[in-house]
Scaffold this active site. Structure first.
Site, mmCIF file in Angstrom:
data_model
loop_
_atom_site.group_PDB
_atom_site.id
_atom_site.type_symbol
_atom_site.label_atom_id
_atom_site.label_comp_id
_atom_site.label_asym_id
_atom_site.label_seq_id
_atom_site.Cartn_x
_atom_site.Cartn_y
_atom_site.Cartn_z
ATOM 1 N N HIS A 89 -68.514 10.767 -53.296
ATOM 2 C CA HIS A 89 -67.912 9.617 -53.985
ATOM 3 C C HIS A 89 -68.287 8.321 -53.276
ATOM 4 C CE1 HIS A 89 -64.811 11.193 -56.964
ATOM 5 N NE2 HIS A 89 -65.488 12.258 -56.567
ATOM 6 N N TRP A 108 -63.901 5.234 -60.333
ATOM 7 C CA TRP A 108 -63.537 4.198 -59.361
ATOM 8 C C TRP A 108 -63.439 2.811 -59.975
ATOM 9 C CZ3 TRP A 108 -61.441 5.226 -54.914
ATOM 10 C CH2 TRP A 108 -61.662 6.475 -54.326
ATOM 11 N N LYS A 132 -51.877 14.794 -71.655
ATOM 12 C CA LYS A 132 -51.257 15.939 -70.992
ATOM 13 C C LYS A 132 -50.406 16.736 -71.968
ATOM 14 C CE LYS A 132 -50.774 12.721 -67.285
ATOM 15 N NZ LYS A 132 -49.804 11.902 -66.581
ATOM 16 N N LYS A 165 -60.077 0.805 -59.736
ATOM 17 C CA LYS A 165 -59.729 0.332 -58.399
ATOM 18 C C LYS A 165 -60.572 -0.854 -57.978
ATOM 19 C CE LYS A 165 -57.915 4.678 -56.497
ATOM 20 N NZ LYS A 165 -56.554 4.130 -56.336
ATOM 21 N N SER A 201 -54.573 20.908 -52.831
ATOM 22 C CA SER A 201 -55.794 21.515 -52.298
ATOM 23 C C SER A 201 -55.607 22.048 -50.883
ATOM 24 C CB SER A 201 -56.957 20.519 -52.347
ATOM 25 O OG SER A 201 -56.741 19.414 -51.495
ATOM 26 N N LYS A 255 -59.972 18.722 -63.369
ATOM 27 C CA LYS A 255 -60.183 17.528 -64.193
ATOM 28 C C LYS A 255 -61.460 17.666 -65.007
ATOM 29 C CE LYS A 255 -60.795 12.494 -63.845
ATOM 30 N NZ LYS A 255 -60.886 11.335 -62.918
ATOM 31 N N ASP A 304 -64.422 14.199 -61.970
ATOM 32 C CA ASP A 304 -64.762 13.610 -60.673
ATOM 33 C C ASP A 304 -63.694 13.741 -59.604
ATOM 34 O OD1 ASP A 304 -63.268 11.736 -62.332
ATOM 35 O OD2 ASP A 304 -63.608 10.269 -60.762
ATOM 36 N N CYS A 305 -62.771 14.670 -59.725
ATOM 37 C CA CYS A 305 -61.712 14.807 -58.712
ATOM 38 C C CYS A 305 -62.255 15.485 -57.452
ATOM 39 C CB CYS A 305 -60.558 15.628 -59.282
ATOM 40 S SG CYS A 305 -59.257 15.975 -58.074
ATOM 41 N N VAL A 360 -53.799 17.946 -60.788
ATOM 42 C CA VAL A 360 -54.743 19.014 -60.475
ATOM 43 C C VAL A 360 -55.307 18.784 -59.075
ATOM 44 C CG1 VAL A 360 -55.406 19.464 -62.856
ATOM 45 C CG2 VAL A 360 -56.625 17.697 -61.587
#
Length: 258
Positions: free
Chosen positions: A205, A252, A93, A255, A119, A54, A65-66, A106
């Site tokens: 995070h 964030w 994309k 959210k 991952s 990302k 920030d992933c 990703v």
């Protein structure tokens, strides 16, 4: 047979590429949109692994920030594996990327001409292909701290201070504090392992998001959690792969505000 599934980050336009492995000797910008970092002597003979990650939403050509992307990058850094980092814009994309990742997620890494997502799968493949230094965590310790992230999210999203989400979160931190007190400085003792590399980006995070949105920090009573975070966040591998504070805050915001 490897089961392919994705972690929850999405991706888009190629904007930059960074080659890395092991310890940095120098960093030069060779041409617009590409930064090549030449690192150490170990593993440089090997072709860099291509990884799509990302891109920052606040600063062009910076890592985003992933936490799942950082987990993979941390693993490569700790194993001194060279990599070619393709930064992609999650909001746009392109077709070339959707051919690599039909779900547009990703991280994805190219192993032997095959793009591999998730991952969990990627880090296991790295452990198999590059066994030194070993990062595998014993099964009995692999889940240590695994509930911190989900309880952090519950607390972060909570609009009611009396709904118990903070206490549930604190209980998980307290359990982790006790583990590090007895087993530290890392989850598996003296040496860092895969469990640390999975948890550390999430704690990063947690620290930034809760500090910004709730003016909250880890209580002083959980001193082993605090020292653990300081220890991991100060590692060269972490400094090389961490997201910018403003990206974590921005990431964030939906959210929290939604």
């Amino acid at each position: 047979m490897i089961s392919l599934r994705f972690q929850p980050c999405t991706a888009g336009v190629l904007s930059a590429s960074v080659s890395r492995a092991g310890f940095i000797k120098r960093c030069d910008s060779t041409k617009p949109g590409r930064t090549v970092r030449r690192i150490g002597t170990m593993a440089m003979a090997a072709s860099p692994l291509e990884i799509c990650v990302k891109e920052s939403i606040t600063t062009p050509n910076k890592l985003g920030d992933c936490p799942f992307c950082q987990r993979v990058l941390l693993t490569m850094e700790e194993k001194h594996v060279p990599y070619d980092m393709k930064m992609v814009d999650l909001s746009n994309k392109p077709e070339w990327f959707l051919k690599i990742s039909q779900e547009g997620k990703v991280p994805v890494v190219k192993f032997d001409e095959k793009w591999v997502p998730d991952s969990d799968v990627i880090t296991q493949a790295l452990e198999d292909k590059f066994p030194e230094p070993p990062l595998a965590t014993p099964p009995e310790k692999a889940s240590v701290g695994s509930k911190i992230f989900s309880t952090f999210i519950g607390f972060l999203k909570s609009k009611d201070s009396g709904d118990g989400t903070e206490q549930v979160f604190l209980d998980e931190l307290s359990t982790f504090n006790d583990h590090i007190k007895e087993n530290g400085p890392f989850i598996n003792g003296e040496k860092i392992s895969a469990a640390d590399l999975s948890l550390a980006p999430k704690l990063y995070h947690m620290k930034i998001a809760l500090g910004h949105y709730k003016n909250w920090s880890v209580p002083d009573s959980l001193s082993f959690v605090i020292s653990y975070m300081e220890n991991v966040f100060s590692r060269e591998s972490f400094v090389n792969t961490q997201a910018q504070t403003e990206d974590v805050i921005a990431g964030w915001r939906p959210k929290v505000m939604g």
